[in-house]
Each structure stands twice: as structure tokens, then as C-alpha cells.
Design a protein around this motif. Structure first.
Motif, PDB file in Angstrom:
ATOM      1  N   PRO A 128       0.803  -1.039  -0.077  1.00  0.00           N
ATOM      2  CA  PRO A 128       0.025   0.055  -0.197  1.00  0.00           C
ATOM      3  C   PRO A 128       0.673   1.356  -0.010  1.00  0.00           C
ATOM      4  O   PRO A 128       0.631   2.193  -0.667  1.00  0.00           O
ATOM      5  CB  PRO A 128      -0.925  -0.129   1.201  1.00  0.00           C
ATOM      6  CG  PRO A 128      -0.977  -1.687   1.669  1.00  0.00           C
ATOM      7  CD  PRO A 128       0.533  -2.250   1.214  1.00  0.00           C
ATOM      8  N   MET A 129       1.833   1.436   0.728  1.00  0.00           N
ATOM      9  CA  MET A 129       2.697   2.347   0.888  1.00  0.00           C
ATOM     10  C   MET A 129       3.478   2.890  -0.390  1.00  0.00           C
ATOM     11  O   MET A 129       3.413   4.042  -0.709  1.00  0.00           O
ATOM     12  CB  MET A 129       3.708   2.530   2.143  1.00  0.00           C
ATOM     13  CG  MET A 129       4.254   3.602   2.244  1.00  0.00           C
ATOM     14  SD  MET A 129       3.049   5.045   2.862  1.00  0.00           S
ATOM     15  CE  MET A 129       2.778   4.654   4.720  1.00  0.00           C
ATOM     16  N   ALA A 147       0.903   4.035  -3.125  1.00  0.00           N
ATOM     17  CA  ALA A 147       0.576   5.599  -2.411  1.00  0.00           C
ATOM     18  C   ALA A 147       1.507   6.511  -2.829  1.00  0.00           C
ATOM     19  O   ALA A 147       1.332   7.586  -3.089  1.00  0.00           O
ATOM     20  CB  ALA A 147       0.191   5.454  -0.806  1.00  0.00           C
ATOM     21  N   PHE A 170       2.708   8.189   7.715  1.00  0.00           N
ATOM     22  CA  PHE A 170       2.129   8.323   6.263  1.00  0.00           C
ATOM     23  C   PHE A 170       2.731   9.264   5.539  1.00  0.00           C
ATOM     24  O   PHE A 170       3.317   9.203   4.293  1.00  0.00           O
ATOM     25  CB  PHE A 170       0.691   8.523   6.168  1.00  0.00           C
ATOM     26  CG  PHE A 170      -0.055   8.504   4.913  1.00  0.00           C
ATOM     27  CD1 PHE A 170      -0.175   7.288   4.237  1.00  0.00           C
ATOM     28  CD2 PHE A 170      -0.370   9.846   4.310  1.00  0.00           C
ATOM     29  CE1 PHE A 170      -0.671   7.322   2.782  1.00  0.00           C
ATOM     30  CE2 PHE A 170      -0.852   9.967   3.090  1.00  0.00           C
ATOM     31  CZ  PHE A 170      -0.935   8.627   2.149  1.00  0.00           C
ATOM     32  N   HIS A 210      -3.785   3.902  -0.794  1.00  0.00           N
ATOM     33  CA  HIS A 210      -3.307   3.447   0.358  1.00  0.00           C
ATOM     34  C   HIS A 210      -4.556   2.504   0.934  1.00  0.00           C
ATOM     35  O   HIS A 210      -4.273   1.266   1.036  1.00  0.00           O
ATOM     36  CB  HIS A 210      -2.742   4.088   1.519  1.00  0.00           C
ATOM     37  CG  HIS A 210      -2.105   3.393   2.306  1.00  0.00           C
ATOM     38  ND1 HIS A 210      -2.653   2.931   3.521  1.00  0.00           N
ATOM     39  CD2 HIS A 210      -0.737   3.295   2.721  1.00  0.00           C
ATOM     40  CE1 HIS A 210      -1.704   2.435   4.319  1.00  0.00           C
ATOM     41  NE2 HIS A 210      -0.705   2.523   3.906  1.00  0.00           N
TER      42      HIS A 210
END
Length: 270
Positions: free
Chosen positions: A51-52, A55, A153, A209
Motif C-alpha cells: 500500500p505505501m 501510495a 504516512f 493506500h
């Protein structure tokens, strides 16, 4: 010297590969070379992504929120071990660039949501949960305080504390429209539409994300509706007891929507 189309394409690949790496060729060139074009109803196999990482790619992509979301996931799948990776690489993600600011500045559906629905619709190996994924992501966008603002994040997508000042306050859209999303952020942050760049870049990264998290969960067999609990609110469910697709004899009552009703409509109960 004359070249046929295939020879010309190989020539382009050779030049581009030396300059920037063949993996960065435009998808349109790859599609011409392979002759593959995705068809309506066709599904391409999803594999879990980080996900990161996706993102961060979305954050650094630019060209509008719809393109950021659609391109970052499609590109990542094109570089993955999916059996359909080559097919993902043929998809012309530039077509998604029209979705900025709610469809070319119209303030309608947020480009992030437009993109993810287009994406989810063509994915296989998510256990038939395309509708559940779209529903969960739309409810997430309506209710979550966005963009994400926690340090892990911000560091993960490669942004900085200085740029956080450009974002101001995160906010709750209470709607799937760009209009409401931007308006509520502007009210919360005291900033104007013209100052939204960093906020919207981070918003796309936040949406991607969450989307990849849910896609990974669906791929692994999780029940997305139960996992997220993100369904329509009690107020919207109450509206749907009268306003639904099953009211053909009452035109004012025959509607189809799952978006929040009371964002724009006042309640009325008899």
C-alpha cells in the motif's frame, strides 16, 4: 531504408530502453506491439501490492487525482508478478487524466472515486467483491478525515512537514463529490480552491493506500463488507425505505443511490 510497423516499434523500444528503460514506455506503444486490447467485461488478475509503495507513486505522479489513482495501481500491477502483468501494461492510463476536479473542473464525482471504480471493475482474484469494494471505498471517502496526516504516512509517501502547512486541516467530505470535499476542506483549513494542490496530492495517496489495503484483503478472502463495516448510514437507509428503484408509480420516489442523502437534502418524515 524502409521499415515496417513492427521494425519501427522495435527501433523505438531500443532507443527508449537506452534512454529511460523499456519498462517506462507508454502503454499505447506496448498495446500496438502486442495487439492486445482489453474488452468490456474482461477481468485481469490482481496480486497483492504494498500500500505505501503505491501510495507514494500516486503522490508523485501528478496530472490530476483520477490519473494519480488509476495510473499508480495499473502501473504497479504491470510491474508485478500477476499472470496478466503484460496486459496491465497495455492499458492507456492517460485516459484517466480527464477526471481532475470532479471531471474537468465540474466539481462532480471526485476523480479518486471515479478512478478506483474504473480500476476495480476490471480486476479478477478479488473473490467477486467488486461492488463491495467500491461501496466500502465510497463510504470511506465520505466519512474518513482526509487526507491522512500522521507522520508515518507523510514520511512514507515522501512528503515533508513544510508541505503539511500547505494542507492545513484535514476534513470530512460527507459526500462523494469534489464540490463537497473541497468546500469542507476549505472551511476547515481557511484555504481556497487555488491552494489545494498538496492537499489533493495527499488525498489521492490516502485513497490509494486504503484501496490497496482492501484489495489485498479481498484477494486473501476477507469479507469486505464485514471487515470494514462501511455501509450506508442509518439516515440514508431510512430515506431508501421510500426512495428506491422499486417505486415506478411514484416518480419523485424512484431513485438509485447509495451516497449520503442529507448532505444535500433535508430529511422529511411523515
Amino acid at each position: 531504408m524502409k521499415m515496417n510497423r513492427r521494425d519501427a516499434l522495435h527501433h523505438i523500444v531500443g532507443i527508449s530502453g537506452v534512454a529511460v528503460g523499456a519498462s517506462l514506455l507508454p502503454n499505447s506503444v506496448i498495446a500496438m506491439e502486442t495487439g492486445y486490447i482489453i474488452q468490456p467485461g474482461e477481468k485481469l488478475r490482481y496480486v497483492p501490492l504494498d500500500p505505501m509503495t503505491v501510495a507514494k507513486l500516486a503522490y508523485n505522479t501528478g496530472n490530476g487525482c483520477m490519473y494519480q489513482v488509476f495510473h499508480s495501481v495499473i502501473y504497479s500491477l504491470g510491474q508485478s508478478n500477476s499472470v496478466d502483468a503484460e496486459k496491465f501494461r497495455t492499458i492507456p492510463t492517460a485516459l484517466a487524466a480527464y477526471g481532475w476536479a470532479g471531471v474537468m473542473g465540474q466539481g462532480t464525482i471526485c476523480g479518486n472515486l471515479n478512478a478506483l471504480a474504473m480500476l476495480v471493475n476490471i480486476l479478477d482474484d478479488v473473490n467477486g467483491q467488486q461492488s463491495a469494494l467500491v461501496d466500502a471505498m465510497y463510504r470511506f471517502f465520505e466519512r474518513e478525515t482526509l487526507p491522512y496526516s500522521h507522520k508515518e504516512f507523510i514520511d512514507g509517501i515522501g512528503s515533508t512537514d513544510d508541505k503539511t502547512l500547505e494542507v492545513g486541516q484535514s476534513s470530512i467530505a460527507n459526500s462523494i463529490t469534489c464540490h463537497s470535499s473541497i468546500s469542507n476542506w476549505s472551511k476547515a483549513s481557511g484555504k481556497s480552491f487555488s491552494q489545494k494542490k498538496e492537499r489533493c496530492y495527499r488525498l489521492s495517496a490516502s485513497v490509494v493506500h486504503k484501496l490497496v489495503e482492501l484489495l489485498n484483503a479481498a484477494h486473501n478472502g476477507a469479507d469486505i463488507a464485514q471487515l470494514t463495516g462501511l455501509t450506508i448510514t442509518e439516515e440514508t437507509a431510512q430515506c431508501q425505505t421510500c426512495h428506491s428503484t422499486s417505486k415506478p408509480l411514484a416518480p419523485a420516489s424512484s431513485v438509485k443511490t447509495n451516497m449520503e442523502c442529507t448532505t444535500c437534502h433535508t430529511g422529511h418524515f411523515f
